[in-house]
Write a protein that holds these residues in place. Structure first.
Motif, mmCIF file in Angstrom:
data_model
loop_
_atom_site.group_PDB
_atom_site.id
_atom_site.type_symbol
_atom_site.label_atom_id
_atom_site.label_comp_id
_atom_site.label_asym_id
_atom_site.label_seq_id
_atom_site.Cartn_x
_atom_site.Cartn_y
_atom_site.Cartn_z
ATOM 1 N N ARG A 155 -22.054 51.139 -28.497
ATOM 2 C CA ARG A 155 -21.288 52.244 -29.068
ATOM 3 C C ARG A 155 -21.961 53.597 -28.822
ATOM 4 O O ARG A 155 -21.563 54.603 -29.383
ATOM 5 C CB ARG A 155 -21.100 52.035 -30.575
ATOM 6 N N LYS A 156 -23.024 53.592 -27.988
ATOM 7 C CA LYS A 156 -23.753 54.814 -27.631
ATOM 8 C C LYS A 156 -24.370 55.483 -28.863
ATOM 9 O O LYS A 156 -24.308 56.697 -29.041
ATOM 10 C CB LYS A 156 -22.850 55.802 -26.889
ATOM 11 N N GLN A 157 -25.000 54.643 -29.715
ATOM 12 C CA GLN A 157 -25.696 55.135 -30.897
ATOM 13 C C GLN A 157 -27.139 54.603 -30.909
ATOM 14 O O GLN A 157 -27.549 53.843 -31.792
ATOM 15 C CB GLN A 157 -24.968 54.692 -32.174
ATOM 16 N N PRO A 158 -27.940 54.985 -29.898
ATOM 17 C CA PRO A 158 -29.293 54.416 -29.775
ATOM 18 C C PRO A 158 -30.227 54.767 -30.928
ATOM 19 O O PRO A 158 -31.111 53.977 -31.265
ATOM 20 C CB PRO A 158 -29.802 55.013 -28.454
ATOM 21 N N GLN A 159 -30.031 55.938 -31.550
ATOM 22 C CA GLN A 159 -30.923 56.300 -32.649
ATOM 23 C C GLN A 159 -30.658 55.445 -33.880
ATOM 24 O O GLN A 159 -31.593 55.036 -34.584
ATOM 25 C CB GLN A 159 -30.786 57.798 -32.964
ATOM 26 N N GLN A 160 -29.379 55.142 -34.152
ATOM 27 C CA GLN A 160 -29.063 54.224 -35.245
ATOM 28 C C GLN A 160 -29.567 52.819 -34.933
ATOM 29 O O GLN A 160 -29.980 52.077 -35.836
ATOM 30 C CB GLN A 160 -27.548 54.209 -35.503
ATOM 31 N N ALA A 161 -29.543 52.460 -33.646
ATOM 32 C CA ALA A 161 -30.073 51.156 -33.233
ATOM 33 C C ALA A 161 -31.572 51.076 -33.500
ATOM 34 O O ALA A 161 -32.094 50.015 -33.860
ATOM 35 C CB ALA A 161 -29.776 50.911 -31.754
ATOM 36 N N LEU A 162 -32.282 52.193 -33.334
ATOM 37 C CA LEU A 162 -33.720 52.230 -33.640
ATOM 38 C C LEU A 162 -33.961 51.958 -35.124
ATOM 39 O O LEU A 162 -34.878 51.209 -35.488
ATOM 40 C CB LEU A 162 -34.304 53.592 -33.240
ATOM 41 N N VAL A 163 -33.139 52.545 -35.987
ATOM 42 C CA VAL A 163 -33.266 52.313 -37.435
ATOM 43 C C VAL A 163 -33.100 50.830 -37.743
ATOM 44 O O VAL A 163 -33.874 50.241 -38.518
ATOM 45 C CB VAL A 163 -32.226 53.154 -38.217
ATOM 46 N N ILE A 164 -32.107 50.192 -37.122
ATOM 47 C CA ILE A 164 -31.867 48.754 -37.340
ATOM 48 C C ILE A 164 -32.995 47.925 -36.732
ATOM 49 O O ILE A 164 -33.419 46.910 -37.298
ATOM 50 C CB ILE A 164 -30.502 48.340 -36.746
ATOM 51 N N SER A 165 -33.505 48.350 -35.577
ATOM 52 C CA SER A 165 -34.635 47.659 -34.952
ATOM 53 C C SER A 165 -35.805 47.605 -35.919
ATOM 54 O O SER A 165 -36.480 46.571 -36.053
ATOM 55 C CB SER A 165 -35.048 48.385 -33.665
ATOM 56 N N GLU A 166 -36.065 48.708 -36.613
ATOM 57 C CA GLU A 166 -37.153 48.754 -37.584
ATOM 58 C C GLU A 166 -36.866 47.866 -38.794
ATOM 59 O O GLU A 166 -37.764 47.207 -39.316
ATOM 60 C CB GLU A 166 -37.380 50.200 -38.036
ATOM 61 N N GLN A 167 -35.614 47.854 -39.250
ATOM 62 C CA GLN A 167 -35.254 47.013 -40.397
ATOM 63 C C GLN A 167 -35.458 45.536 -40.081
ATOM 64 O O GLN A 167 -35.716 44.732 -40.986
ATOM 65 C CB GLN A 167 -33.790 47.243 -40.785
ATOM 66 N N GLY A 168 -35.341 45.187 -38.808
ATOM 67 C CA GLY A 168 -35.419 43.783 -38.406
ATOM 68 C C GLY A 168 -36.809 43.323 -38.013
ATOM 69 O O GLY A 168 -36.961 42.324 -37.315
ATOM 70 N N ARG A 169 -37.852 44.040 -38.446
ATOM 71 C CA ARG A 169 -39.232 43.670 -38.104
ATOM 72 C C ARG A 169 -40.106 43.607 -39.358
ATOM 73 O O ARG A 169 -39.927 44.380 -40.287
ATOM 74 C CB ARG A 169 -39.856 44.711 -37.158
ATOM 75 N N THR A 170 -41.063 42.713 -39.337
ATOM 76 C CA THR A 170 -42.164 42.612 -40.319
ATOM 77 C C THR A 170 -41.715 42.849 -41.765
ATOM 78 O O THR A 170 -42.404 43.519 -42.530
ATOM 79 C CB THR A 170 -43.304 43.605 -39.974
ATOM 80 N N ARG A 171 -40.575 42.296 -42.137
ATOM 81 C CA ARG A 171 -40.041 42.571 -43.473
ATOM 82 C C ARG A 171 -40.994 42.096 -44.572
ATOM 83 O O ARG A 171 -41.259 42.819 -45.541
ATOM 84 C CB ARG A 171 -38.678 41.894 -43.629
ATOM 85 N N ALA A 172 -41.514 40.878 -44.439
ATOM 86 C CA ALA A 172 -42.390 40.340 -45.488
ATOM 87 C C ALA A 172 -43.714 41.100 -45.539
ATOM 88 O O ALA A 172 -44.226 41.390 -46.627
ATOM 89 C CB ALA A 172 -42.626 38.848 -45.252
ATOM 90 N N LEU A 173 -44.278 41.427 -44.374
ATOM 91 C CA LEU A 173 -45.529 42.191 -44.332
ATOM 92 C C LEU A 173 -45.345 43.566 -44.966
ATOM 93 O O LEU A 173 -46.190 44.028 -45.750
ATOM 94 C CB LEU A 173 -46.002 42.345 -42.886
ATOM 95 N N VAL A 174 -44.246 44.234 -44.636
ATOM 96 C CA VAL A 174 -43.972 45.566 -45.185
ATOM 97 C C VAL A 174 -43.893 45.509 -46.711
ATOM 98 O O VAL A 174 -44.389 46.411 -47.405
ATOM 99 C CB VAL A 174 -42.666 46.138 -44.577
ATOM 100 N N GLU A 175 -43.311 44.445 -47.254
ATOM 101 C CA GLU A 175 -43.209 44.329 -48.708
ATOM 102 C C GLU A 175 -44.593 44.205 -49.345
ATOM 103 O O GLU A 175 -44.861 44.789 -50.401
ATOM 104 C CB GLU A 175 -42.320 43.144 -49.079
ATOM 105 N N ILE A 176 -45.493 43.447 -48.690
ATOM 106 C CA ILE A 176 -46.867 43.318 -49.203
ATOM 107 C C ILE A 176 -47.566 44.679 -49.186
ATOM 108 O O ILE A 176 -48.195 45.088 -50.166
ATOM 109 C CB ILE A 176 -47.667 42.300 -48.361
ATOM 110 N N LEU A 177 -47.461 45.388 -48.065
ATOM 111 C CA LEU A 177 -48.106 46.696 -47.929
ATOM 112 C C LEU A 177 -47.527 47.709 -48.923
ATOM 113 O O LEU A 177 -48.249 48.546 -49.466
ATOM 114 C CB LEU A 177 -47.946 47.217 -46.500
#
Length: 513
Positions: free
Chosen positions: A153-175
């Motif tokens: 959909r030509k929304q790469p910056q929003q895709a970056l936000v989702i890329s971040e949401q989809g990583r290290t979720r459990a580790l981020v909660e600990i930190l």
């Protein structure tokens, strides 16, 4: 026996088996029979499951219209009977079918609803780290799919936000819990906004490079210290997958032994420079966006197999290594980077004396490990390494029988700098029951293997006693590796990060004796 539910379940299992074999028409036949009996006996969950499986089979046949119809029925029943997992799965599958049908807006809406549902499920797991790592395996695919929809959909910056949401979720909660001084409370951190991602790059005074691997492409986002975000996509070679390319590079180019092998390395392959091939894929498309000043930091955020890539060793067409041009670090995610302890940045002047913990060549456990089931060998080179470094830092190295596991663990809690020169182990081939361990001298009930699980229990998770070290050096085999999951790499590096360490030096392969 007249067990109609048993008959229905076996028909569904047969349908799943034929689906796995790629015989979708036979799978549909069995799932239709499963559906009919489930309706007859009033088994609503059985009806929902068969509808979902039928949707998957028609999707594989390319009949997206029928797939959408079945998934919508699966969604309706899952909502009716209160099956949140079923709701999330059906929303994900609907999103995929809609994407394939070219209905990108509808696909995005359904995938965002699936993510919201998964978030509700995660909240029920409280502070159970292993559960959250496990459940995210399935959840991560929705984040991956949504990124692809947003790019289309030509929304790469929003895709970056989702890329971040989809990583290290459990580790981020600990930190995040550590940051707020509430290690035992259930706190769900807000996901980073685009502005916050830009602020992290500025605070770190670094260029951030985030990768995301699909079947056919690699997405690359570059965030400058000034907050400019650039997106590039690279087509993958048709003759080799990225997983194969990384594996061949490690085994043939770098002479690295594989994870499931304790055998000596094989013969080097110099016919093709795979380090240059990886440079072509990962660095050349963004080379113009990287800093010209070699002192300025570049922080790579890998994805999947890219966690095994030695970025420092990648070579350009002039045979120059990437480390010669840039100061290179890696991080599991931008959000994890943003939650690094604020008061613990590696100082230009290293700590000395009693603030330093240096360990080298402990007396090894007699436990037989590895493919050949042999005891670990002593490491004379590691002992010499530890003594030299200890002298540089005005302290005495702990070596041999003095380097017992309980003694080292006790000293770890207050040390400002930690350097371990010993054996590092990976689970699977070593039967240590944990994805990574550092070896010390056994003592009493302690077996000498300080595992990731033990580090997490003592210093991570809900523990109020965090490590004080600004820097930990794990000078041993495979200390930067582990299980690559949707969460990221589950291994020693993650355990030390969760325990409060902002900077680590780790290895990506076995060190020659």
């Amino acid at each position: 026996m007249g067990n109609r539910r048993g008959v229905a379940n076996s028909l569904g299992s047969l349908g799943n088996a034929y689906y796995r074999l790629g015989d979708y028409k036979k799978a549909i036949d069995y799932h239709q029979q499963h559906l009919a009996i489930s309706k007859e006996i009033g088994n609503r969950q059985g009806v929902a499951n068969s509808l979902g499986n039928l949707g998957n089979a028609y999707h594989s046949l390319g009949n997206y219209k029928k797939a959408i119809d079945y998934h919508q029925q699966y969604l309706a029943i899952s909502k009716e009977i209160g099956n949140r997992r079923g709701v999330a799965v059906s929303l994900n599958n609907l999103g995929l079918a809609l994407q394939k049908s070219g209905k990108l807006v509808a696909a995005e809406n359904h995938l965002r609803q699936a993510i919201t549902t998964y978030e509700d499920i995660r909240k029920l797991l409280l502070n159970k780290d292993t559960w959250k790592v496990s459940i995210f395996e399935q959840q991560a695919r929705t984040y991956r799919l949504l990124q692809q929809v947003l790019i289309a959909r030509k929304q790469p910056q929003q895709a970056l936000v989702i890329s971040e949401q989809g990583r290290t979720r459990a580790l981020v909660e600990i930190l995040y819990r550590t940051r707020h001084n509430k290690p035992k409370q259930e706190l769900i951190p807000p996901t980073l906004t685009l502005t916050q991602i830009q602020q992290v790059a500025n605070k770190e005074k670094a260029t951030l490079v985030e990768y995301f691997v699909t079947l056919n492409e690699i997405y690359i986002w570059v965030i400058s210290p000034q907050g400019k975000i650039k997106f590039r996509s690279v087509s993958l070679p048709k003759d080799i997958s990225i997983q194969q390319l990384v594996k061949i590079t490690r085994e043939k180019q770098l002479n690295v032994r594989g994870r499931n092998s304790n055998n000596p390395p094989g013969k080097k392959d110099s016919s093709t420079n795979r380090l240059k091939q990886l440079h072509q894929l990962l660095i050349k498309p963004i080379a113009d966006l990287l800093p010209k000043d070699e002192q300025q930091k570049v922080i790579f955020i890998p994805h999947q197999e890219l966690f095994l890539v030695p970025f420092v060793a990648l070579q350009d067409e002039k045979d120059k290594y990437l480390i010669e041009k840039h100061t290179i670090l890696t991080a599991p995610s931008i959000q994890a980077l943003s939650l690094n302890p604020q008061n613990k940045q590696t100082a230009p002047i290293l700590p000395r004396g009693k603030d330093v913990l240096i360990v080298g060549n402990p007396t090894m456990p007699k436990t037989k490990v590895g493919k050949k089931l042999e005891p670990l060998k002593q490491l004379d080179g590691a002992e010499e390494e530890a003594k030299i470094i200890a002298k540089m830092l005005g302290t005495k190295a702990i070596i041999g029988s003095q380097a017992t596991e309980p003694a080292i663990v006790k000293k770890m809690s207050s040390a400002k700098l930690i350097h371990f020169a010993t054996h590092g182990l990976l689970d699977g081939i070593n039967a240590i029951g944990s994805p990574g361990a550092i070896t010390f001298t056994p003592f009493g009930k302690d077996d000498g293997f300080l595992t990731t699980s033990e580090i997490m229990e003592k210093f991570g998770l809900s523990s109020e006693q965090k490590l004080q070290a600004d820097l930990v050096v794990l000078s041993a085999c495979d200390t930067g590796r582990g299980d690559i999951r949707g969460e990221g790499v589950i291994g020693l590096s993650r355990a030390f990060m969760a325990s409060g360490v902002p900077t680590l030096v780790v290895s990506l392969w076995k060190v020659s004796l």
